[in-house]
Design a protein around this motif. Sequence first.
Motif, PDB file in Angstrom:
ATOM      1  N   SER A 173       0.987  -1.065  -0.062  1.00  0.00           N
ATOM      2  CA  SER A 173      -0.195  -0.140  -0.145  1.00  0.00           C
ATOM      3  C   SER A 173       0.738   1.322  -0.106  1.00  0.00           C
ATOM      4  O   SER A 173       0.592   2.268  -0.796  1.00  0.00           O
ATOM      5  CB  SER A 173      -0.944  -0.080   1.154  1.00  0.00           C
ATOM      6  N   GLN A 174       2.059   1.151   0.660  1.00  0.00           N
ATOM      7  CA  GLN A 174       2.863   2.320   0.941  1.00  0.00           C
ATOM      8  C   GLN A 174       3.449   2.586  -0.646  1.00  0.00           C
ATOM      9  O   GLN A 174       3.681   3.859  -0.970  1.00  0.00           O
ATOM     10  CB  GLN A 174       4.012   2.222   2.017  1.00  0.00           C
ATOM     11  N   ARG A 175       3.915   1.605  -1.139  1.00  0.00           N
ATOM     12  CA  ARG A 175       4.456   1.628  -2.449  1.00  0.00           C
ATOM     13  C   ARG A 175       3.561   2.357  -3.503  1.00  0.00           C
ATOM     14  O   ARG A 175       3.966   3.011  -4.136  1.00  0.00           O
ATOM     15  CB  ARG A 175       5.191   0.355  -2.731  1.00  0.00           C
ATOM     16  N   LEU A 176       2.243   1.751  -3.648  1.00  0.00           N
ATOM     17  CA  LEU A 176       1.376   2.136  -4.386  1.00  0.00           C
ATOM     18  C   LEU A 176       1.177   3.569  -4.232  1.00  0.00           C
ATOM     19  O   LEU A 176       0.971   4.470  -5.330  1.00  0.00           O
ATOM     20  CB  LEU A 176       0.041   1.262  -4.120  1.00  0.00           C
ATOM     21  N   GLN A 177       0.843   4.200  -3.114  1.00  0.00           N
ATOM     22  CA  GLN A 177       0.861   5.624  -2.694  1.00  0.00           C
ATOM     23  C   GLN A 177       2.195   6.394  -3.244  1.00  0.00           C
ATOM     24  O   GLN A 177       1.935   7.449  -3.833  1.00  0.00           O
ATOM     25  CB  GLN A 177       0.813   5.718  -1.276  1.00  0.00           C
ATOM     26  N   GLU A 178       3.305   5.859  -3.310  1.00  0.00           N
ATOM     27  CA  GLU A 178       4.527   6.628  -3.844  1.00  0.00           C
ATOM     28  C   GLU A 178       4.208   6.634  -5.151  1.00  0.00           C
ATOM     29  O   GLU A 178       4.800   7.722  -5.775  1.00  0.00           O
ATOM     30  CB  GLU A 178       5.635   5.796  -3.323  1.00  0.00           C
ATOM     31  N   ARG A 179       3.769   5.538  -5.800  1.00  0.00           N
ATOM     32  CA  ARG A 179       3.737   5.547  -7.307  1.00  0.00           C
ATOM     33  C   ARG A 179       3.016   6.387  -7.932  1.00  0.00           C
ATOM     34  O   ARG A 179       2.888   6.904  -9.124  1.00  0.00           O
ATOM     35  CB  ARG A 179       3.657   4.139  -7.787  1.00  0.00           C
ATOM     36  N   GLU A 180       2.032   6.927  -7.099  1.00  0.00           N
ATOM     37  CA  GLU A 180       1.118   8.016  -7.558  1.00  0.00           C
ATOM     38  C   GLU A 180       1.362   9.316  -7.518  1.00  0.00           C
ATOM     39  O   GLU A 180       0.954  10.142  -8.178  1.00  0.00           O
ATOM     40  CB  GLU A 180      -0.385   7.818  -6.766  1.00  0.00           C
ATOM     41  N   VAL A 181       2.605   9.622  -6.741  1.00  0.00           N
ATOM     42  CA  VAL A 181       3.109  10.899  -6.582  1.00  0.00           C
ATOM     43  C   VAL A 181       3.863  11.278  -7.958  1.00  0.00           C
ATOM     44  O   VAL A 181       4.915  10.401  -8.298  1.00  0.00           O
ATOM     45  CB  VAL A 181       3.917  11.022  -5.353  1.00  0.00           C
ATOM     46  N   SER A 221       7.884  10.752  -8.881  1.00  0.00           N
ATOM     47  CA  SER A 221       8.734   9.928  -7.716  1.00  0.00           C
ATOM     48  C   SER A 221       9.522   8.738  -8.420  1.00  0.00           C
ATOM     49  O   SER A 221       9.159   8.257  -9.503  1.00  0.00           O
ATOM     50  CB  SER A 221       7.609   9.235  -6.814  1.00  0.00           C
TER      51      SER A 221
END
Length: 535
Positions: free
Chosen positions: A267-275, A278
Amino acid sequence: MMIIRSPLLRKRKMDFYSTLLCLCCTWVIFQAFRKTRSTAISKKLPPGPKPFPIIGNLLDLGDKPHKSLAKLAQIHGPIVSLKLGQVTTIIISSAETAKEVLQTHDQLLSSRTIPDAVRAHKQDEFGLPWIPISTQWRNLRKICNDQLFSKKALDANQNIRGMKLQELLAETRQSSLSGEAVEIGKAAFKTTLNLLSNTVFSVDLANLNSDTAREFKEIVWNVMIEAGKPNLADYFPLLKKIDPQRARQRMTVYFGKLMHLFDHMISQRLQEREVAGSAKCNDMLDTLLNISEENSEEMDKTKIKRLFLDLFIAGTDTTSATLEWAMAELLHNPVALSKAQAELEQVIGRGNPVEESDITRLPYLQAIVKETFRLHPVVPLLLPRKAKADAEINGYTIPKGAQVLVNAWAIGRDPSLWDNANSFMPERFLGLEIDVKGRNFELIPFGGGRRICPGLPLAIRMLHLMLGSLVHNFDWKLEEGVKSEDMSMEDKFALTLQIAHPLRAIPIPVYSCTEEFSWFSRRTVPYLAIQSFVL
């Protein structure tokens, strides 16, 4: 309103559960008798000890089944038939019969007998080691071979593994300066966990200031215990509904903790990929998320979590246990340790680090690892197979539905294959074209056939790198004046084979601080500079 529960009420409740359990057991016994009497097997089963009524040959297993079954093979031959409760089980104990199972009849014998504990969270429906040969299995296997464990993928992140290795050496040097013993298995597990977690997530799951490694090891070891110890539900299928020993219940807790961790990381990585803008990590997680975006049916978040569950359970404890066995054997055999150090100094040079690319130039180090695998295969009975149709081996019938266990421990100590089979002699592999990739059935620590462990390439790299570095940079002595010949080499059995008494040894630096700083700084300064720039 307070409810007071009297001792009498508690006693009645316990009596009720005891009576219920007795009724269930009586019903199971009745069903077992009925099935035994109604299904006489006319086919020629392999020889074996005479089973007792109901329990069959369960008492023949003992607390160390790999050794007990090896003794039965000496009496009855390389292919033995047992009745474990209601389950017909075939034990394979020679390289020749292992080849029949893992290669000749691989198509008929590549299904799995699923331990009831593994059914927790329905892991048997998602886990690569357990699911049947199918489109789902082939897709997962292809991803592992082509994307996760390919030479290109592993070469791309070997610098990260190099950094984790340097951290191990730095901690070991601190112990050497203070004269403290290193608990080899614990240090190996922490490093293996961080090597793997950086390859998968680009982060450490075991930090210096946290108990993560200890907690993770405890969970993984408990998983191995539950999967490996005798469970009545595995021998009497009717008991699976009530889970009488609560093995599946405990496994549900362990799997749940690991999947919660993996869910958080994903979940943390998915959020980072949306930025926007990044940076990508280009690790295993990114690779799997890219595949998921291209084809959600082939890979999704659930399948990623389940793959990580298998990867971390199979890749941490097994690798660290093998390293501990290798170090124990070297300390138990100082001449072999001296030969390894001499080879490393000649090939690598004083003060130079051991690189993954050096492994092919270190035949004696490779021989040590092979000899360790031969004597101490960490999954001594491999994972259980199941016959999906009748198969004939050596004139005997393996009936459809039978469980098949390959005793890799017994094969590794077969005196007809190995001279001085119980002795640690790495020299036996020098000049021999024998590897652990499933082609040579005398040495099958990772299994063979289509079910061979897909993580083998990464495990081999990590193991040689850690062992070579610890041997190259330090001399070792046992604490409290213990002599090498007095070391205990006893094992303890779970799904994996562990050393019974954890190995503790005191490191003594081979090179001066100046020499070590020279190569350490060459490798760390560029990395730290890059890290500073990124931060």
